[in-house]
Write a protein that holds these residues in place. Structure first.
Motif, PDB file in Angstrom:
ATOM      1  N   GLU A 190      -3.805   3.084  -0.346  1.00 35.35           N
ATOM      2  CA  GLU A 190      -4.287   2.516  -1.603  1.00 35.35           C
ATOM      3  C   GLU A 190      -3.381   1.373  -2.026  1.00 35.35           C
ATOM      4  O   GLU A 190      -2.157   1.497  -2.008  1.00 35.35           O
ATOM      5  CB  GLU A 190      -4.343   3.579  -2.685  1.00 35.35           C
ATOM      6  CG  GLU A 190      -5.369   4.661  -2.409  1.00 35.35           C
ATOM      7  CD  GLU A 190      -5.578   5.582  -3.594  1.00 35.35           C
ATOM      8  OE1 GLU A 190      -6.619   5.464  -4.262  1.00 35.35           O
ATOM      9  OE2 GLU A 190      -4.701   6.414  -3.834  1.00 35.35           O
ATOM     10  N   TYR A 238       0.822  -1.207   0.000  1.00 35.34           N
ATOM     11  CA  TYR A 238       0.000   0.000   0.000  1.00 35.34           C
ATOM     12  C   TYR A 238       0.857   1.259   0.000  1.00 35.34           C
ATOM     13  O   TYR A 238       1.951   1.279   0.588  1.00 35.34           O
ATOM     14  CB  TYR A 238      -0.904   0.037   1.236  1.00 35.34           C
ATOM     15  CG  TYR A 238      -1.957  -1.037   1.272  1.00 35.34           C
ATOM     16  CD1 TYR A 238      -3.231  -0.809   0.766  1.00 35.34           C
ATOM     17  CD2 TYR A 238      -1.674  -2.287   1.808  1.00 35.34           C
ATOM     18  CE1 TYR A 238      -4.203  -1.797   0.794  1.00 35.34           C
ATOM     19  CE2 TYR A 238      -2.633  -3.280   1.845  1.00 35.34           C
ATOM     20  CZ  TYR A 238      -3.895  -3.031   1.334  1.00 35.34           C
ATOM     21  OH  TYR A 238      -4.844  -4.016   1.359  1.00 35.34           O
ATOM     22  N   THR A 245      -8.115   1.687  -9.168  1.00 34.86           N
ATOM     23  CA  THR A 245      -7.032   0.920  -8.564  1.00 34.86           C
ATOM     24  C   THR A 245      -5.879   0.781  -9.553  1.00 34.86           C
ATOM     25  O   THR A 245      -5.988   1.184 -10.713  1.00 34.86           O
ATOM     26  CB  THR A 245      -7.507  -0.483  -8.149  1.00 34.86           C
ATOM     27  OG1 THR A 245      -7.650  -1.313  -9.321  1.00 34.86           O
ATOM     28  CG2 THR A 245      -8.853  -0.409  -7.425  1.00 34.86           C
ATOM     29  N   SER A 254     -12.437  -5.639  -2.615  1.00 32.31           N
ATOM     30  CA  SER A 254     -12.701  -6.117  -3.971  1.00 32.31           C
ATOM     31  C   SER A 254     -13.813  -7.160  -3.963  1.00 32.31           C
ATOM     32  O   SER A 254     -14.058  -7.827  -2.959  1.00 32.31           O
ATOM     33  CB  SER A 254     -11.431  -6.711  -4.584  1.00 32.31           C
ATOM     34  OG  SER A 254     -11.061  -7.901  -3.896  1.00 32.31           O
ATOM     35  N   MET A 290      -8.804  -2.799  -1.122  1.00 33.07           N
ATOM     36  CA  MET A 290      -8.240  -1.991  -2.192  1.00 33.07           C
ATOM     37  C   MET A 290      -7.916  -0.577  -1.724  1.00 33.07           C
ATOM     38  O   MET A 290      -6.982   0.053  -2.216  1.00 33.07           O
ATOM     39  CB  MET A 290      -9.205  -1.920  -3.376  1.00 33.07           C
ATOM     40  CG  MET A 290      -9.623  -3.277  -3.920  1.00 33.07           C
ATOM     41  SD  MET A 290      -8.236  -4.296  -4.470  1.00 33.07           S
ATOM     42  CE  MET A 290      -7.611  -3.347  -5.846  1.00 33.07           C
ATOM     43  N   ARG A 291      -8.706  -0.071  -0.775  1.00 33.76           N
ATOM     44  CA  ARG A 291      -8.484   1.277  -0.261  1.00 33.76           C
ATOM     45  C   ARG A 291      -8.974   1.342   1.185  1.00 33.76           C
ATOM     46  O   ARG A 291      -9.965   0.702   1.546  1.00 33.76           O
ATOM     47  CB  ARG A 291      -9.222   2.312  -1.100  1.00 33.76           C
ATOM     48  CG  ARG A 291      -9.111   3.746  -0.576  1.00 33.76           C
ATOM     49  CD  ARG A 291     -10.007   4.698  -1.335  1.00 33.76           C
ATOM     50  NE  ARG A 291      -9.596   4.855  -2.726  1.00 33.76           N
ATOM     51  CZ  ARG A 291     -10.308   5.497  -3.640  1.00 33.76           C
ATOM     52  NH1 ARG A 291     -11.486   6.024  -3.296  1.00 33.76           N
ATOM     53  NH2 ARG A 291      -9.875   5.606  -4.885  1.00 33.76           N
TER      54      ARG A 291
END
Length: 252
Positions: free
Chosen positions: A236, A30, A183, A214, A222-223
């Motif tokens: 992220e 990340y 993404t 996801s 994903m975030r």
């Protein structure tokens, strides 16, 4: 501060493979940023040796660039999981923040008592906690593997019990809905949740900590975003590798 560390851990909670078929890894990487400025990196590695059965996790978050020069941070969390149940055998956390340094190791006894788990902490000694409790790393991984596999309606909640910073924590996520997220793999439709935080100096609202998972079957974070009183930090996913077979273990 404890909740911030919890969230940074989840950032990293959420591997690249050699040629040995008996060795599998899953790796999440990340980028951490505040606004347009990158402030650090985070990663989570899950390693499973088919030959020995040993399963371990390593989470690491650290500052980069100008932040590292003015106020560096370096957080590490490791554990080893039981081969059969996926519950933690031991877990360690190590913090470096500026000149401050702390380290603690916790050992879990899930067997001696039928109604509870006994933990042995280097910091506070013996503590009796709920049966089959997770540490923070295996708890987040368990949610990704099991709790996110069902259909959701807005307002549905999922939770798990973890032992973290020598206290019992209930991680409770509330489903908001689906949302497209840009993404490193392109635009993806993700499930969006908020984590109910401990309100106070840092957080004012229930939805100040947000997650986007996801919908590809692996429920990859994903975030992740934390909205503080004066700023917002975002993690992220920048890289993902998986050489496990199957792609996720049955336990945790």
């Amino acid at each position: 501060m404890r909740l911030i560390v919890l969230c940074i851990t989840i950032f990293t909670v959420l591997l690249c493979n050699g040629k040995n078929p008996n060795f599998g890894e899953e790796k999440f990487e990340y980028d951490l940023s505040i606004g347009f400025f990158q402030v650090g990196k985070a990663n989570l590695n899950y390693v499973h040796s088919q030959q020995t059965g040993k399963r371990t996790m390593l989470a690491h978050a650290y500052s980069t660039g100008i932040v590292d020069f003015f106020h560096n941070f370096n957080f590490k969390f490791t554990n080893e999981l039981d081969q059969r149940t996926g519950l933690p055998l031991w877990a360690t956390k190590e913090f470096y923040e500026g000149k401050y340094h702390s380290r603690n190791k916790v050992r879990f006894d899930h067997v001696s008592r039928s109604d509870s788990t006994v933990v042995f902490s280097d910091s506070i000694g013996i503590n009796v906690v709920p049966k089959n409790i997770f540490d923070i790393l295996s708890g987040v991984y368990h949610i990704m593997n099991h709790a996110l596999t069902k259909p959701f309606e807005k307002g549905d909640t999922i939770s798990t019990c973890c032992y973290f910073t020598d206290e019992v924590w209930t991680l409770k996520l509330v489903y908001i809905g689906d949302e497209p997220v840009k993404t490193f793999r392109g635009k993806e439709l993700c499930r969006k949740f908020y984590l109910i935080p401990q309100k106070g100096y840092f957080f004012k609202n229930d939805d100040d900590i947000l997650f986007w998972f996801s919908k590809d079957g692996l429920n990859t974070p994903m975030r992740i975003q934390m909205r503080f009183v004066l700023s917002s930090i975002k993690a992220e996913l920048s890289a993902y590798k998986n050489s496990l077979s199957p792609k996720r273990p049955l336990n945790p």
